[in-house]
Motif scaffolding. Structure first.
Motif: not given
Length: 297
Positions: A32-39, A45-53, A59-70
């Motif tokens: 079971e995966d648990r997201a470490g991010f609390r809503l 501020v950068t996380q708020l910027g991602e939500l706005v953008a 959801y994929a970044g701060p919430v799920m913890g996924l990183a773009p493929l380098q």
């Protein structure tokens, strides 16, 4: 694919578990995966910027913890370049009083001119120290030329152009107040924001100015004020207004804010954000921005 899965595929747990199960001859244990991010709680501020953008990117970044493929690339990563530029500017401003005590006025005559220009050797010293932090490579050698210019080629540098503009502002009465000022606990709807402000200046008449360095393209007034797509400046001003910035007590003073673009010498500017020909009235903008952010969340 199953015989030799590429590295990007191995990032998927279903594939890794299936490969392991086929080799061991038993089914994988359910996980079971648990997201470490609390809503609720504290966001950057950068996380708020991602939500706005883009809500999905949030959801994929701060919430799920996924990183773009380098992707493999030559040269200096833009994030590394921006971080280096921020560090050296903070070091320069932080040590200016000690290394250029006559800033911004040096007095009359040759001796006064020399005192006036004493900030430039300090800038060179800071740039050299930043370059020394990185592995020796032609890319960082070129970056130093981009920052400080190339006398042989006759090309101007970003930072001397910036320094001349800052000198003009200093002569007009502006003074560096704080650099890299952190804050936390900025209440905004169901969350609190934390972040770090690049710089705040003070003028005895015009009040306080918040600055955000940009090594890439600076956002427009439309993105910040009209569409609320870029939350940095409003959030920083709100933190300043509420007395949350480290090293800076709350005071009633006129507020202004802007970006300092440091991408090309011809684009360098140190001026407040403007909507067309008018200065942004932050006393009107900030309450609307808070409502827009709360609705977005």
């Amino acid at each position: 694919l199953w015989a030799a899965p590429p590295a990007p595929w191995m990032r998927a747990r279903w594939l890794r578990d299936s490969l392991q199960a086929s080799r061991e001859g038993k089914a994988p244990e359910p996980a079971e995966d648990r997201a470490g991010f609390r809503l609720s709680g504290e966001w950057r501020v950068t996380q708020l910027g991602e939500l706005v953008a883009c809500p999905f990117r949030f959801y994929a970044g701060p919430v799920m913890g996924l990183a773009p493929l380098q992707q493999p690339a030559e040269g200096i990563d833009p994030l590394d370049r921006g971080s280096a530029l921020h560090r050296l500017l903070a070091a320069f401003v932080g040590g200016l009083r000690e290394h250029a005590p006559h800033w911004p006025r040096g007095g009359a005559g040759a001796e006064g001119k020399a005192k006036e220009e004493e900030a430039l050797p300090w800038l060179n010293e800071v740039v050299d120290a930043e370059i020394a932090r990185h592995p020796k490579s032609v890319f960082w050698e070129v970056e130093r030329l981009r920052w400080m210019g190339d006398e042989e080629a006759g090309t101007p540098g970003l930072l001397p152009v910036w320094l001349d503009l800052e000198l003009e502002r200093a002569r007009a009465g502006w003074a560096f107040r704080v650099v890299e000022a952190g804050f936390q606990g900025l209440a905004l709807g169901p969350i609190a924001l934390k972040g770090r402000v690049d710089r705040v200046d003070r003028h005895p008449v015009e009040g306080l100015a918040v600055w955000d360095y940009k090594s890439g393209r600076a956002p427009s007034a439309g993105q910040v004020v009209e569409r609320s797509e870029e939350p940095q400046l409003p959030a920083y001003l709100l933190a300043l207004q509420r007395g949350l910035l480290n090293g800076l007590a709350a005071e009633k003073a006129p507020l202004q804010a802007g970006y300092i673009p440091l991408r090309k010498p011809g684009e360098v500017a140190v001026r407040p954000l403007r909507a067309g020909s008018q200065s942004v009235d932050w006393s009107q903008v900030l309450p609307r921005w808070v409502q827009a952010m709360e609705a977005r969340m």
